[in-house]
Design an enzyme around this catalytic site. Structure first.
Site, mmCIF file in Angstrom:
data_model
loop_
_atom_site.group_PDB
_atom_site.id
_atom_site.type_symbol
_atom_site.label_atom_id
_atom_site.label_comp_id
_atom_site.label_asym_id
_atom_site.label_seq_id
_atom_site.Cartn_x
_atom_site.Cartn_y
_atom_site.Cartn_z
ATOM 1 N N THR A 118 -5.917 2.812 -4.582
ATOM 2 C CA THR A 118 -6.379 1.576 -5.204
ATOM 3 C C THR A 118 -7.165 0.727 -4.223
ATOM 4 O O THR A 118 -8.245 0.212 -4.525
ATOM 5 C CB THR A 118 -5.189 0.773 -5.755
ATOM 6 O OG1 THR A 118 -4.514 1.549 -6.733
ATOM 7 C CG2 THR A 118 -5.653 -0.533 -6.383
ATOM 8 N N ILE B 169 0.862 -1.173 0.000
ATOM 9 C CA ILE B 169 0.000 0.000 0.000
ATOM 10 C C ILE B 169 0.898 1.221 0.000
ATOM 11 O O ILE B 169 1.763 1.366 0.877
ATOM 12 C CB ILE B 169 -0.906 0.050 1.259
ATOM 13 C CG1 ILE B 169 -1.789 -1.192 1.339
ATOM 14 C CG2 ILE B 169 -1.744 1.332 1.259
ATOM 15 C CD1 ILE B 169 -2.825 -1.313 0.262
ATOM 16 N N ASP B 170 0.730 2.102 -0.997
ATOM 17 C CA ASP B 170 1.461 3.369 -0.937
ATOM 18 C C ASP B 170 0.470 4.521 -0.788
ATOM 19 O O ASP B 170 0.216 4.986 0.311
ATOM 20 C CB ASP B 170 2.433 3.544 -2.099
ATOM 21 C CG ASP B 170 1.778 3.474 -3.463
ATOM 22 O OD1 ASP B 170 0.559 3.274 -3.566
ATOM 23 O OD2 ASP B 170 2.498 3.668 -4.463
ATOM 24 N N LYS C 121 10.487 3.795 -0.309
ATOM 25 C CA LYS C 121 11.498 3.246 -1.206
ATOM 26 C C LYS C 121 10.846 2.213 -2.125
ATOM 27 O O LYS C 121 9.802 1.655 -1.799
ATOM 28 C CB LYS C 121 12.629 2.576 -0.415
ATOM 29 C CG LYS C 121 13.374 3.503 0.539
ATOM 30 C CD LYS C 121 14.448 2.752 1.303
ATOM 31 C CE LYS C 121 15.140 3.634 2.329
ATOM 32 N NZ LYS C 121 15.951 4.681 1.692
#
Length: 211
Positions: A135, A130-131, A179
């Site tokens: 979504t 999950i960033d 990262k």
């Protein structure tokens, strides 16, 4: 070198600090074809597996034993899914939202069964990373439209990023810096899924596999 600051948070996740140096690549086995594509080992495979067992226990305790439908978000979460979902009924969905190391913000459902089969079920959505969270929020909305009895979400990794909308899954293995991490199924444009360790991809690797 050592992994640096790795501390357990009050949630079930393990938080890896922004300045954690990781481990030298030469300390671990890895496919030779990625020799120039990786910067360091960030999360060793043994630590991932131990966290898998603990997270599976937490899921089963909170969601009520074996009566769970695990909804696998293809392709990224496949190793995580296998480790987590052995005692569960399984279903599949395939999504597309990434280009290179960035979420496009658009979600495309490009495979899987009719979500209406989830009505009245205890549903666990399983994904790799999950960033921004956009979504996952969109997928949760789609699933909830079919009136499951319960819906929870599990993720291998959550990135600390200013792009986040603030979403956090119910079950998380690791919280990581912003990262580009590959391995144990998370990929970079379909490359590096076969690594057992969570590794930081190098700038050389990003250039080589750029879409």
């Amino acid at each position: 070198s050592s992994a640096g600051s790795v501390t357990a948070t009050r949630s079930p996740s393990v938080a890896i600090s922004d300045d954690a140096p990781g481990y030298d690549l030469d300390l671990f086995c890895r496919p030779n074809q990625y020799a120039e594509d990786l910067e360091k080992v960030f999360i060793p495979h043994g630590l991932i597996m131990d966290r898998a067992e603990r997270l599976a226990r937490d899921v089963m305790k909170e969601m009520g034993g074996h009566h769970i439908v695990a909804l696998w978000v293809l392709k990224g979460g496949y190793k995580f899914f296998v480790d987590l979902s052995r005692p569960m009924t399984v279903d599949f969905i395939r999504l597309k939202s990434y280009c290179n190391d960035q979420s496009t913000g658009d979600i495309k459902v490009i495979g899987g069964d009719d979500l209406s089969t989830l009505t009245g079920k205890n549903v666990l959505i399983v994904d790799d990373i999950i960033d921004t969270g956009k979504t996952r929020q969109t997928l949760l909305s789609l699933v909830k439209q079919h009136n499951p009895k319960m819906v929870k979400a599990a993720s291998l990794l959550v990135q600390r990023t200013p792009r986040s909308v603030g979403y956090r899954p119910d079950f998380v293995r690791f919280e990581i810096p912003d990262k580009s991490v590959v391995g144990y199924a998370p990929d970079y444009n379909e490359y590096s899924r076969d690594l057992n360790h969570g590794c930081v991809i190098s700038e050389t690797g990003k250039a080589k596999y750029k879409a």
